[in-house]
Structure formats: structure tokens, C-alpha cells
Design an enzyme around this catalytic site. Structure first.
Site, short mmCIF file in Angstrom:
data_model
loop_
_atom_site.label_atom_id
_atom_site.label_comp_id
_atom_site.label_asym_id
_atom_site.label_seq_id
_atom_site.Cartn_x
_atom_site.Cartn_y
_atom_site.Cartn_z
N HIS A 114 26.60 -26.93 -8.34
CA HIS A 114 25.87 -26.93 -9.63
C HIS A 114 25.47 -28.36 -9.98
O HIS A 114 26.23 -29.04 -10.70
CB HIS A 114 26.78 -26.39 -10.74
CG HIS A 114 27.09 -24.94 -10.63
ND1 HIS A 114 26.37 -23.98 -11.32
CD2 HIS A 114 28.04 -24.27 -9.95
CE1 HIS A 114 26.88 -22.79 -11.06
NE2 HIS A 114 27.89 -22.93 -10.23
N CYS A 127 23.84 -21.90 -6.98
CA CYS A 127 25.06 -21.14 -6.76
C CYS A 127 24.76 -19.67 -6.40
O CYS A 127 24.45 -19.40 -5.25
CB CYS A 127 25.99 -21.26 -7.96
SG CYS A 127 27.69 -20.92 -7.51
N GLU A 141 23.53 -29.40 -12.13
CA GLU A 141 23.27 -29.61 -13.57
C GLU A 141 24.45 -30.26 -14.31
O GLU A 141 24.26 -30.92 -15.31
CB GLU A 141 22.89 -28.30 -14.26
CG GLU A 141 23.93 -27.20 -14.25
CD GLU A 141 23.87 -26.33 -12.99
OE1 GLU A 141 23.20 -26.72 -12.02
OE2 GLU A 141 24.50 -25.26 -12.99
#
Ligand code: GLN
Length: 538
Positions: A509, A383, A511
Site C-alpha cells: 500500500h 493490494c 498510499e
């Protein structure tokens, strides 16, 4: 209608209620039950999107684009579920809807009060989530804050009413407490727990199960005291000391009989759990001696909770690469005054520049990215890390002097990162970024395609700025490749460079979708490259 399990905590915050909630969910799931979770946050914010990660840990983002409490990351990872934004109920949301109704005249002239109007709204929200999912067996409701807080009282009163309306085996109250162990006394003290239970009872609530946290396992005598003074049966007291990995918590509790007690209390058939596959998973996380050293740069270096999903994604990726990742936080501000110090990064096997906001430390991060690119240390930018990589490349490879993001320098001659067009008229901060899961098209024959093994994917987002389309050609001509793009191809979603062991950055993102059993592809490939570097070193 599902059964309800309410989870409240006493004495101190940070007890790990999220872990207990997920562990109870896991124990039910493994026995074939369908579960879901609500988290109540008794603060006045509408959601976690505007909250400082220093105070509250990271803001988690759901697929539906909600900015939500950090605990939802634990639930989604542990229970492998995809949750929705309305599962995080805050005081702010409850009051806002009651006040909206009052303004519309829905209360027909009545005085609007905490009881029954606020409590009714809380009950309505809990029930609507319980009812929307077909065949849901158990809804677990974690109440944030600690017993005795003024803010949580309307929620506890609503819970009292809900429990009153249900038959007893359809609702349970789990009470999480902390057992003190003063070093000079060398003895576990239960008196604060007894007082906390009394405080709970004064609100008309009684615990069915007590789980005690602490640095050590609960002693027999402390357990006996809890049974005697806190009005719970002997098979309803559990101990959860600090463990090597939170993944162990569900089994640790089940070994003490948690599963049986839940079955008994909820009137379920008493089936034992088969933890074999889950134990194998834990082994992956604990049984490896090979280490990779990973650096994460960032502003919130003091509070590792700000990057909890990033850390977890690294650990998932490491476990599936048969290595253990040691995570080191590096403060980039130091490099701004002393650029020579940046060479200390050579000792790491991988460098990750995570998401962030604002100018603090940004120049230092750009120097870190340059270092990783030029000295060929495996690099993953997320990001803001992606945006800063674009700036670094623009300045150092594309002759765009003073290139910047308009977030940091609104007067930059080369705003290579600029506000998303739809953001230009947005004034409100809350819930207005580009959020949630969006489709990403992946360039064929790119490194990214090899990572995802596909030409499209979907990942979660949280950003206000993006690559300025005017600069795409200039950057790509100099070797930067935007290998991921939005569905309409106008937004740059991922970048890569060749002739580097691993240099990938993503506007999204990844994750947030990483799971213990299914690591995120860009993280997996990042750790794989880090592992190679560490092996070459030895
Ligand atoms: N500050 C950047 C933006 O708003 C990046 C946000 C982030 O890293 N989550 O676009």
C-alpha cells in the site's frame, strides 16, 4: 518529561479532532518544538484492524505493522512523523493488560478496580510513550469519543489525575466544540457548549483553550458568550470553520493567535512562525485549474473515509503534477449484471482499484481491470487490486480458465492467488495479516525502477493472500512482469505490463507513506499518465 496537551471533543463525533490535533502539533513544530501524538480510542477492540471501514474509516497501517486508527494517517501526513502502534491506546488494550496482571497475581490479593487499576494503566501507557523519545517537548493526547460517553470516563479520570500531578504550565486541555446555527434563527448558539463544559467540569476538568467548529467562523457575540460562561480567557477561544483543504487549518488557527496562546500558556518564548514554505505547499494544492478525473472502484463507495489515505495520496500526487484530481467512486457490482455499462469508464483519465476483502464486487473489479488494460486507461491496482489484476491476466491472457483467489473461490482449478504459507495455520483475525513495512527488490530496467528511481524500496503491507509461486512462470511467459519482489524473492510485490500508458499494481500500500511534500512514486506516475490522457483528450 514532555508537556502534555489533551484534546477532548463535545456534542458530536466527526468534529475533526484529528485535524485540530495535527494543527496544534504543526504550530508547535514550526516553532521548533519536537512533538508526538497519542490517540485514545475508548472502544473495547484491541486495535482498528478488525473494524468495519464503514463505521470507522480506513484502518491505517504503521511502519511497525500495527493496524491503527485512521487519525494516525492525518498525524503522519501533517506532522511528517513515523508513529508506532502503541500510540493508539484502546480500552481493550488497557483492560487486557490489567486482567493479565490480575491472573498473574500481580495485585497481591487486592480488589482490582477501575480506579486506581485501570486509570493507573492508562497513565502508565501515556507516560511510557512520553518518556521513550529523547528531547520530546510536547506530547499531544487526543481522546476519541465525546464528553459524556460512558466509555471515555476512565480516560478522563486518568487525565484529571495526570493534570493534578503536574505543574499547570506543563499540561493543557483543549476542548473542541460545535456551534449550532439553526437556519431559522440565523444566530450562533453557544448553550450546548456551555452545558458540555459544565459536564467536563463535573469530572474535575477545565478547558484551557476552546476551539469551535461549525460551518461558519465564530461570531463576536458567540465568542464573548463562550469567554463569559466557559471560564476561559479571551485569547483562548478559536474558530475553525470548514476550509477548502485541511492543510489550511494550522495557519487559520495561528492567524487568530493560537501559536502565541500556546507559547504563553506553556511558558515558551513567544516566537512567531514562518509559514512561507507551508503556504507555498498549500498553493500547490489549491492553485490549479487543470483537472484529471480519477475513478476509484470499491465496495465502500458510500463512505469515502474508507479510502482516505488513497484519496490523500492521489491529491499529493496531483498537486506535484500541477493538476487537481477529481475523485469519482464507481460501484463495480453494477457491471456484473450489465457489462455494457463498463464503457462509461472511458470518461476517466485514470482508474484505481484499491485494497479490499471478499467476493462482493470482485468480478466487477476484474472486468474494470480488463477494460483498463485493453483500452489503455492509466491503471493503478493496490493490494486486492493487484491480486485481481493477476487473476484478470491469468484468465484472459494465460488461458487459466476460472483462475481466482482462494479468498473468493477455494475450489478454483487455478488458485493464482493463495494464502501466504504462514497464514494456513492462523485462526485469529486480529493482527495476523502480513503487516507493516517490508523491503521490496525492484527489477532493473523495469517501469517500476523508473518510478522509484531505485532498485529497492520499503513500503507498508496488509494482506493475507499472495501470488501463488506455481503460476509465476506461466504468467510472466505471457507478458506480465513481476517487477517488485520481496527480499527473499519468494513473494510477488508489484506487476507491470508494457505497451500501456500506465499499468502498475502493487501488493503493498504505497498510499500509507505518501506525504504532502513527498508524493508516493507509483501514485505520482499514475497521475502523470492520467494528466497526459486528459491533455490528449482536449
Ligand atoms: N483480501 C486480500 C488479502 O487479504 C487483500 C487485502 C487488502 O487489499 N488489504 O490478501
Amino acid at each position: 518529561m514532555p508537556k502534555y496537551i489533551f484534546i477532548c471533543g463535545a456534542l458530536i463525533s466527526g468534529l475533526g479532532k484529528g485535524v485540530v490535533t495535527s494543527s496544534i502539533g504543526k504550530n508547535l513544530q514550526i516553532r521548533g518544538k519536537k512533538v508526538n501524538v497519542i490517540k485514545i480510542d475508548p472502544y473495547l477492540n484491541i486495535d482498528a484492524g478488525t473494524m468495519n471501514p464503514y463505521e470507522h474509516g480506513e484502518t491505517y497501517v504503521t511502519a511497525d505493522g500495527s493496524e491503527i486508527d485512521v487519525d494516525f494517517g492525518h498525524y503522519e501526513r501533517m506532522l511528517n512523523l513515523e508513529m508506532k502502534g502503541d500510540q493508539n491506546i484502546t480500552t481493550g488494550q488497557v483492560y487486557q493488560s490489567v486482567i493479565d496482571k490480575e491472573r498473574r497475581g500481580d495485585f497481591l490479593g487486592k480488589t482490582v478496580q477501575v480506579i486506581p487499576h485501570i486509570t493507573d494503566e492508562i497513565k502508565r501507557r501515556i507516560k511510557s510513550i512520553g518518556e521513550r523519545e529523547p528531547n520530546l517537548d510536547v506530547l499531544i493526547i487526543e481522546v476519541g469519543g465525546t464528553i459524556g460517553d460512558i466509555e471515555s470516563q476512565p480516560f478522563l479520570e486518568a487525565i484529571r489525575q495526570v493534570r493534578r500531578e503536574m505543574v499547570s504550565e506543563d499540561s493543557l486541555l483543549v476542548f473542541l466544540t460545535y456551534i449550532l446555527e439553526p437556519p431559522n434563527l440565523k444566530e450562533q448558539k453557544t448553550k450546548p457548549t456551555q452545558h458540555a463544559v459544565r459536564e467536563l467540569q463535573s469530572m474535575g476538568l477545565s478547558p484551557d483553550i476552546i476551539i469551535s467548529r461549525g460551518s461558519h467562523a465564530l461570531s463576536d457575540s458567540a465568542r464573548e458568550k463562550i469567554v463569559m460562561f466557559c471560564d476561559v480567557p479571551a485569547n483562548a477561544v478559536f474558530s475553525l470553520p470548514d476550509l477548502d483543504t485541511v492543510l489550511e487549518a494550522p495557519i487559520y488557527l495561528d492567524k487568530q493567535g493560537l501559536g502565541s496562546t500556546l507559547n504563553l500558556m506553556l511558558r515558551y518564548e513567544d516566537i512567531a512562525a514562518d509559514w512561507l514554505e507551508y503556504e507555498r505547499l498549500i498553493e500547490r494544492f489549491t492553485k490549479t485549474e487543470n483537472i484529471v478525473q480519477i475513478a476509484i472502484t470499491g465496495k465502500y463507495t458510500e463512505l469515502a473515509d474508507s479510502y482516505i489515505s488513497v484519496k490523500e495520496a492521489i491529491h499529493h500526487a496531483a498537486a506535484h503534477n500541477n493538476v487537481h484530481a477529481v475523485i469519482n467512486f464507481v460501484s463495480t457490482e453494477e457491471y456484473e449484471d450489465n457489462i455494457e455499462k463498463i464503457h462509461e469508464l472511458n470518461k476517466f483519465d485514470g482508474i484505481l482499484v484499491p485494497g479490499g476483502f471478499g467476493s462482493r464486487g470482485a468480478e466487477g473489479k476484474i472486468s474494470v481491470i480488463k477494460y483498463a488494460r485493453e483500452t489503455k486507461v492509466p491503471f493503478l491496482g493496490i493490494c486486492y487490486g493487484f491480486q485481481l489484476s493477476v487473476i484478470e491476466y491469468a484468465r484472459n491472457e494465460s488461458n487459466l480458465e476460472k483462475a481466482n483467489t482462494s479468498e473468493v473461490d477455494p475450489n478454483s482449478p487455478h488458485p493464482v492467488i493463495d494464502l501466504l504459507p504462514e497464514q494456513k495455520t492462523v485462526d485469529e483475525m486480529g493482527g495476523t495479516m502480513r503487516l507493516g513495512k517490508h523491503k521490496i527488490l525492484i527489477k532493473t530496467n523495469s517501469i517500476l525502477e523508473g518510478i522509484y528511481k531505485d532498485t529497492e524500496t520499503g513500503e507498508r503491507h496488509r494482506h493475507r493472500y499472495e501470488v501463488n509461486p506455481e503460476y509465476i512462470d506461466i504468467l510472466e511467459r505471457k507478458g506480465l512482469s513481476f517487477s517488485g519482489r520481496s527480499e527473499d524473492e519468494t513473494r510477488m510485490e508489484a506487476l507491470e505490463i508494457k505497451d500501456h500508458p500506465y499499468f502498475i499494481a502493487t501488493q503493498f500500500h504505497p498510499e500509507f507513506q505518501s506525504r504532502p511534500l513527498k508524493p508516493s512514486p507509483p501514485y505520482f506516475a499514475f497521475i502523470k499518465a492520467a494528466k497526459q490522457r486528459s491533455e490528449q483528450r482536449t
